[in-house]
Design a protein around this motif. Sequence first.
Motif, PDB file in Angstrom:
ATOM      1  N   GLN A  96       0.829  -1.200   0.000  1.00  0.00           N
ATOM      2  CA  GLN A  96       0.000   0.000   0.000  1.00  0.00           C
ATOM      3  C   GLN A  96       0.873   1.264   0.000  1.00  0.00           C
ATOM      4  N   ALA A  97       1.998   1.207   0.701  1.00  0.00           N
ATOM      5  CA  ALA A  97       2.909   2.350   0.728  1.00  0.00           C
ATOM      6  C   ALA A  97       3.490   2.610  -0.662  1.00  0.00           C
ATOM      7  N   VAL A  98       3.858   1.543  -1.374  1.00  0.00           N
ATOM      8  CA  VAL A  98       4.344   1.699  -2.749  1.00  0.00           C
ATOM      9  C   VAL A  98       3.249   2.292  -3.619  1.00  0.00           C
ATOM     10  N   PHE A  99       2.022   1.810  -3.431  1.00  0.00           N
ATOM     11  CA  PHE A  99       0.908   2.329  -4.225  1.00  0.00           C
ATOM     12  C   PHE A  99       0.711   3.817  -3.988  1.00  0.00           C
ATOM     13  N   MET A 100       0.655   4.217  -2.733  1.00  0.00           N
ATOM     14  CA  MET A 100       0.386   5.619  -2.420  1.00  0.00           C
ATOM     15  C   MET A 100       1.511   6.524  -2.912  1.00  0.00           C
ATOM     16  N   THR A 101       2.750   6.075  -2.781  1.00  0.00           N
ATOM     17  CA  THR A 101       3.883   6.862  -3.281  1.00  0.00           C
ATOM     18  C   THR A 101       3.810   6.990  -4.797  1.00  0.00           C
ATOM     19  N   SER A 102       3.452   5.891  -5.473  1.00  0.00           N
ATOM     20  CA  SER A 102       3.318   5.922  -6.929  1.00  0.00           C
ATOM     21  C   SER A 102       2.173   6.841  -7.346  1.00  0.00           C
ATOM     22  N   PHE A 103       1.066   6.777  -6.629  1.00  0.00           N
ATOM     23  CA  PHE A 103      -0.094   7.627  -6.908  1.00  0.00           C
ATOM     24  C   PHE A 103       0.308   9.095  -6.829  1.00  0.00           C
ATOM     25  N   LYS A 104       1.039   9.417  -5.782  1.00  0.00           N
ATOM     26  CA  LYS A 104       1.533  10.793  -5.613  1.00  0.00           C
ATOM     27  C   LYS A 104       2.393  11.207  -6.801  1.00  0.00           C
ATOM     28  N   GLU A 105       3.342  10.361  -7.186  1.00  0.00           N
ATOM     29  CA  GLU A 105       4.265  10.700  -8.265  1.00  0.00           C
ATOM     30  C   GLU A 105       3.533  10.864  -9.598  1.00  0.00           C
ATOM     31  N   VAL A 106       2.544  10.016  -9.853  1.00  0.00           N
ATOM     32  CA  VAL A 106       1.772  10.122 -11.091  1.00  0.00           C
ATOM     33  C   VAL A 106       1.034  11.464 -11.139  1.00  0.00           C
ATOM     34  N   LEU A 107       0.439  11.859 -10.024  1.00  0.00           N
ATOM     35  CA  LEU A 107      -0.285  13.137  -9.980  1.00  0.00           C
ATOM     36  C   LEU A 107       0.669  14.313 -10.178  1.00  0.00           C
ATOM     37  N   LEU A 108       1.866  14.209  -9.592  1.00  0.00           N
ATOM     38  CA  LEU A 108       2.862  15.273  -9.740  1.00  0.00           C
ATOM     39  C   LEU A 108       3.388  15.351 -11.172  1.00  0.00           C
ATOM     40  N   GLN A 109       3.740  14.209 -11.735  1.00  0.00           N
ATOM     41  CA  GLN A 109       4.334  14.177 -13.075  1.00  0.00           C
ATOM     42  C   GLN A 109       3.363  14.688 -14.137  1.00  0.00           C
TER      43      GLN A 109
END
Length: 210
Positions: A96-109
């Motif tokens: 879940q931590a990997v998912f949330m970090t990835s979600f954040k990065e996708v929104l930023l990128q």
Amino acid sequence: MKKMLGLAITTLLLSACTPATQQVMAPLRYNSPIDVHINRTAYLYWQPGAIHGSEVPRQVSYNSGIAGALISAAIDTQMRKSNPSHYTFTYGKAQQAVFMTSFKEVLLQNHVFKDVILTTDLSQVKPQDVLLKVYFRSTKVGHANKNYQITLDVDMSIQSNKTTFTRSYVAESDGSYFSFKNFKDQQTDASQRLLSQLIDGIKQWQMKKS
């Protein structure tokens, strides 16, 4: 006796390797365009929920006879007691931590928001900010005969300007009998599907807000 000793040594050596149950997916990618751009800071708030795992079935080999099988079973039982997590597949907090970090990065990128911040402290969120809550209501790993299929039951709410947009999603990995995906691949499969659903939810929220 030599066969039994060899079996015991082999079992112990195998235990030294990183078990499949402990392997965590790599960061996720999202290659489709996101035509949503909001000049506000968004806070991502992660809420873990119930985690349902699946135990690795016991496998006893009789190639070394009854005595060898008994020794193998005894070693297996002791190892499961000593390291239960090595024998249970879960989509837990690490995934879940990997998912949330990835979600954040996708929104930023994709510049969906001016800034995106992961937080565990809701007092950080200001009235002018957007709050995205992702609640992993339930994560479940199926039995071995379903290739440890992963099912994610997730709620997402978006709070902005005193209004709340809420959606529920279910994302499943490919658990077909003929699937060649290992558990790490199953994590990525279910997570990518969930990521796409959450992005679609943000698009729906933006359209409704407009």
